[in-house]
Design an enzyme around this catalytic site. Structure first.
Site, short mmCIF file in Angstrom:
data_model
loop_
_atom_site.label_atom_id
_atom_site.label_comp_id
_atom_site.label_asym_id
_atom_site.label_seq_id
_atom_site.Cartn_x
_atom_site.Cartn_y
_atom_site.Cartn_z
NE ARG A 290 -3.66 -11.26 -5.92
CZ ARG A 290 -3.58 -10.17 -6.69
NH1 ARG A 290 -2.85 -10.20 -7.78
NH2 ARG A 290 -4.21 -9.08 -6.36
CB SER B 289 -7.73 -12.43 -0.12
OG SER B 289 -7.82 -11.06 0.19
CD GLU C 224 -4.64 -14.52 -3.02
OE1 GLU C 224 -3.67 -13.81 -2.71
OE2 GLU C 224 -5.79 -14.06 -3.21
#
Length: 353
Positions: free
Chosen positions: A162, A239, A343
């Site tokens: 990520r 998320s 995130e």
């Protein structure tokens, strides 16, 4: 356009005002607009689909440049398969749907992810056992420091879980992204057990790309992870926390804390570079946070379908989202000694007081 609110440009639906909004129609117009603003000394804030952003209530003291160009090209490769190139402003799921309709394999597991194509290498977007890094063939970048446009190979982008060398930086802007895909109508080997079960195939098997896309969309929708204007569970940035990676040395203390709290050490874990990857959602639930937390009246709540998504129920501010994120982060750390990290990119706000 002046006086634009960032809440109208993000999937979380929060964020204060910006000075102005510019929406270039092409990559050339984007380069020209940013160059003009830079030359005038005007602060610039680049935004794509707004799906991975949490913008503060005070907004940004800058001109927002929204990336919108969405041209697509597909060409055969001499060594087999095809190269699919898309403009950075293209809707990501539309590109996935297009690839599946053409019988191309590689992107199907990334179905239903909101946002634009340009964000996918920046975030190294991933889901259901596939990351953009697995299929990325190159990224066209505009370098604001010297005005050049160049294609960059994946190896030069520092792609990780990520993240990439492009994240949290704005001197290089993604203009186009190219993917190397198969053209045999079947998916990459299925590497995610939940998806394999939904498809009725064994781990490592391949399946028709249309079947995989349909299964992924159904799984994501069941978790509130497919945008729906009528469903507040999808008014989120997806998320909110990444799955934490911990060292092997840290595992015994974490397992002891899990055992003390749950009576078992049956904790999901996966091999990862630098240690072991744990499930953020599992930890959040075992720390006592339920779906819909804290209550039905709260303006910001955990999704009623998935505890990893923080949602705006319609009236939340950025600070409401931040306050909820802090409660969840701190609760997981207090319970298990594991640090969770956001995130999405936070602009004008922070989980650290």
């Amino acid at each position: 356009m002046s006086g634009v609110s960032l809440s109208s440009l993000t999937t979380m639906r929060v964020g204060g005002p910006a000075r102005a909004l510019v929406t270039p129609a092409s990559a050339e117009d984007l380069v020209a607009a940013v160059s003009r603003l830079d030359a005038a000394g005007e602060p610039v804030f680049i935004i794509g689909g707004g799906s991975n952003l949490l913008v503060g209530d005070d907004g940004v003291d800058a001109t927002v440049v929204k990336v919108t160009h969405a041209d697509v090209a597909v060409e055969p490769l001499t060594d087999g398969g095809v190269r699919m190139t898309a403009g950075a402003g293209a809707d990501w799921d539309a590109i996935v749907a297009d690839s599946v309709a053409r019988g191309l394999g590689g992107l199907e597991c990334l179905s239903g992810i909101p946002g634009s194509v340009g964000a996918t290498p920046v975030q190294n977007v991933g889901a259901y056992g596939v990351e953009v890094a697995d299929v990325l063939d190159g990224v066209e970048l505009f370098d604001r420091t010297d005005g050049t446009r160049t294609w960059v190979a994946p190896a030069a982008l520092g792609l990780g879980y990520r993240t990439s060398a492009l994240k949290h930086r704005d001197e290089r802007i993604v203009l186009s992204v190219a993917f190397r895909l198969t053209d045999d109508g079947v998916s990459a080997p299925v590497r995610y057990r939940e998806l394999a079960t939904a498809l009725g195939v064994a781990m490592g098997d391949r399946a028709p790309v249309a079947d995989v896309r349909a299964a992924v969309l159904a799984l994501r929708a069941g978790k509130g992870m497919v945008l729906d204007a009528d469903d507040p569970d999808t008014w989120s940035s997806g998320s909110f926390f990444t799955n934490p990676v911990v060292t092997e040395d840290a595992l015994p203390a974490i397992e002891a804390a899990v055992r003390a709290r749950t009576g078992s050490t049956d904790m999901p874990r996966f091999p990862a570079e630098g240690g072991v990857k744990l499930s953020a959602g599992w930890l959040i639930e075992r720390a006592g946070f339920t779906r819909g937390f804290p209550d039905a009246q709260a303006p910001a709540r955990l999704s009623t379908k998935h505890t990893l998504a923080l949602t705006n129920r319609g009236t939340a501010t950025s600070q409401d989202i931040v306050a909820l994120a802090r409660r969840v982060r701190d609760g997981v750390y207090d319970a298990f000694g594991v640090s969770l990290h956001p995130e999405p990119v936070l602009v004008g706000c922070s989980l650290d007081i």
